[in-house]
Design a protein around this motif. Structure first.
Motif, mmCIF file in Angstrom:
data_model
loop_
_atom_site.group_PDB
_atom_site.id
_atom_site.type_symbol
_atom_site.label_atom_id
_atom_site.label_comp_id
_atom_site.label_asym_id
_atom_site.label_seq_id
_atom_site.Cartn_x
_atom_site.Cartn_y
_atom_site.Cartn_z
ATOM 1 N N UNK A 101 1.548 6.989 -0.246
ATOM 2 C CA UNK A 101 0.346 7.323 0.784
ATOM 3 C C UNK A 101 -0.629 5.948 0.679
ATOM 4 N N UNK A 102 -0.913 5.677 -0.599
ATOM 5 C CA UNK A 102 -1.836 4.655 -0.969
ATOM 6 C C UNK A 102 -1.331 3.332 -0.513
ATOM 7 N N UNK A 103 -0.101 3.186 -0.702
ATOM 8 C CA UNK A 103 0.692 1.964 -0.135
ATOM 9 C C UNK A 103 0.669 1.912 1.469
ATOM 10 N N UNK A 104 0.746 2.810 2.275
ATOM 11 C CA UNK A 104 0.578 2.908 3.558
ATOM 12 C C UNK A 104 -0.620 2.612 4.041
ATOM 13 N N UNK A 105 -1.639 3.405 3.185
ATOM 14 C CA UNK A 105 -3.088 2.931 3.696
ATOM 15 C C UNK A 105 -3.588 1.421 3.344
ATOM 16 N N UNK A 106 -2.884 0.957 2.336
ATOM 17 C CA UNK A 106 -2.998 -0.502 2.280
ATOM 18 C C UNK A 106 -2.299 -1.699 3.025
ATOM 19 N N UNK A 107 -1.535 -0.772 4.231
ATOM 20 C CA UNK A 107 -1.124 -1.725 5.110
ATOM 21 C C UNK A 107 0.515 -2.079 4.937
ATOM 22 N N UNK A 108 1.100 -1.601 3.887
ATOM 23 C CA UNK A 108 2.145 -1.824 3.565
ATOM 24 C C UNK A 108 3.408 -0.883 4.159
#
Length: 350
Positions: free
Chosen positions: A41-48
């Motif tokens: 989830x954090x990775x997706x929010x960071x644009x990954x």
């Protein structure tokens, strides 16, 4: 020293509430029928780019739904506080002026009035597409707002204005009942589903319309803080210190109509939050000052709506409980507890 301790306690409470919003926001993004690891989830929010389906779920479904929950909780809580102050009534909420009833009437006409004017409403519904219900709700709420606004100019008594708002709610409710009686089962089901309330129907395109209006309404409420504190001591006192009661009343009505009407149009009528959160804020912060209560209800309302949104989710199941049912079941006992715990609820309005 005592004042400083009290001030530090309030700062601590605000900090805890802000951290709760961040925590529940992350939990709301993680929680759902599809299990997504927190690090993803954090990775997706960071644009990954993690996984196509996960990216879509987080960015196009859960994130706008969580932001909508924050806006609904904050907006309805602020308007509920404004209404309770204006009418000096602990049971007043954002919908007492009939704004929600007007929105419901607009949606009912759009969905069910094809039995009366099938050509006109069918053409409008088809041309507007997914915006049909939103536009209908905004138009219905705007009509009631205009009528109540005109009444507020001619009527100086807030209690009479409250009664007029309740009567408009009853009248529009009666018209909706008549439309339901003549509607088909499919039309009736569509309208009932809308009345359940939903946070998941707001897209990013709709968010561009909803969010600025709600934020503008909250900013307008902030500008009314000093006047609201004076109004809380009575209309005569407010006039005595040089404040125009009619101007305050009109400002509060405009703010409430903008926020409550817009939120109702995009998410349907959401019960409990507007009435309950101001009581919870008074109980926690033990003050009647709007300088403290206004940011408090914004934070508490956002936290509670995020909690209700998570409760409405059914992990492992594609179904979602109606948000209105969750807010009532979750908030009703809280309101009862707050009222019983308080020796005198009216003390907050005097």
């Amino acid at each position: 020293m005592l004042f400083r301790l009290k001030k530090n306690t309030k700062i601590l409470l605000f900090s805890v509430l802000f951290l709760c919003i961040l925590l529940f926001l992350i939990l709301d993004l993680i929680w759902g029928s599809v299990s997504i690891p927190v690090e993803k989830v954090f990775a997706i929010l960071m644009g990954e780019e993690v996984k196509t389906s996960w990216n879509y779920i987080i960015l196009n479904f859960r994130l706008p739904k969580a932001i909508t929950a924050i806006l609904v909780g904050a907006g309805l809580s602020v308007t509920g506080l404004l209404m309770q102050t204006l009418f000096r009534n602990p049971l007043a909420g954002p919908y007492v002026l009939g704004i929600s009833s007007g929105a419901s009437l607009g949606v009912a006409l759009m969905v069910m009035a094809s039995v009366i004017l099938p050509g006109v409403f069918g053409l409008v519904y088809a041309s507007l597409g997914s915006w049909a219900l939103v536009v209908a709700a905004i138009v219905g709420a705007s009509v009631i707002f205009f009528i109540v606004g005109m009444a507020s100019i001619r009527i100086s008594d807030s209690v009479s204005l409250l009664i007029i708002g309740i009567m408009f709610g009853s009248i529009t409710g009666a018209v909706v009942s008549i439309l339901q009686f003549f509607s088909t089962p499919e039309q009736l089901q569509s309208f009932i589903v809308w009345t359940f309330g939903s946070l998941s129907g707001v897209t990013w395109i709709e968010m561009r319309v909803m969010a600025p209006i709600v934020v503008a309404g909250i900013i307008m409420a902030v500008l009314l803080i000093k006047s609201l504190d004076a109004l809380l001591l009575g209309e005569n006192y407010a006039r005595g210190v040089g404040i125009s009661v009619n101007r305050i009343r009109i400002g509060v009505i405009i703010c409430t109509a903008l926020v409550a009407g817009t939120l109702t149009a995009f998410t349907g009528p959401v019960a409990f939050i507007g009435v309950a959160v101001p009581h919870i804020a008074r109980s926690i912060f033990r003050t009647a000052s709007h300088k403290v209560l206004l940011p408090a209800v914004i934070l508490i309302g956002a936290v509670l709506m995020l909690c209700c949104d998570m409760i409405s989710q059914l992990p492992g199941n594609q179904s979602t409980l109606p948000i209105n049912s969750v807010t009532a079941l979750f908030g009703g006992p809280v309101v009862i507890w707050v009222i019983i715990r308080s020796r005198n609820v009216k003390a907050s309005f005097s």
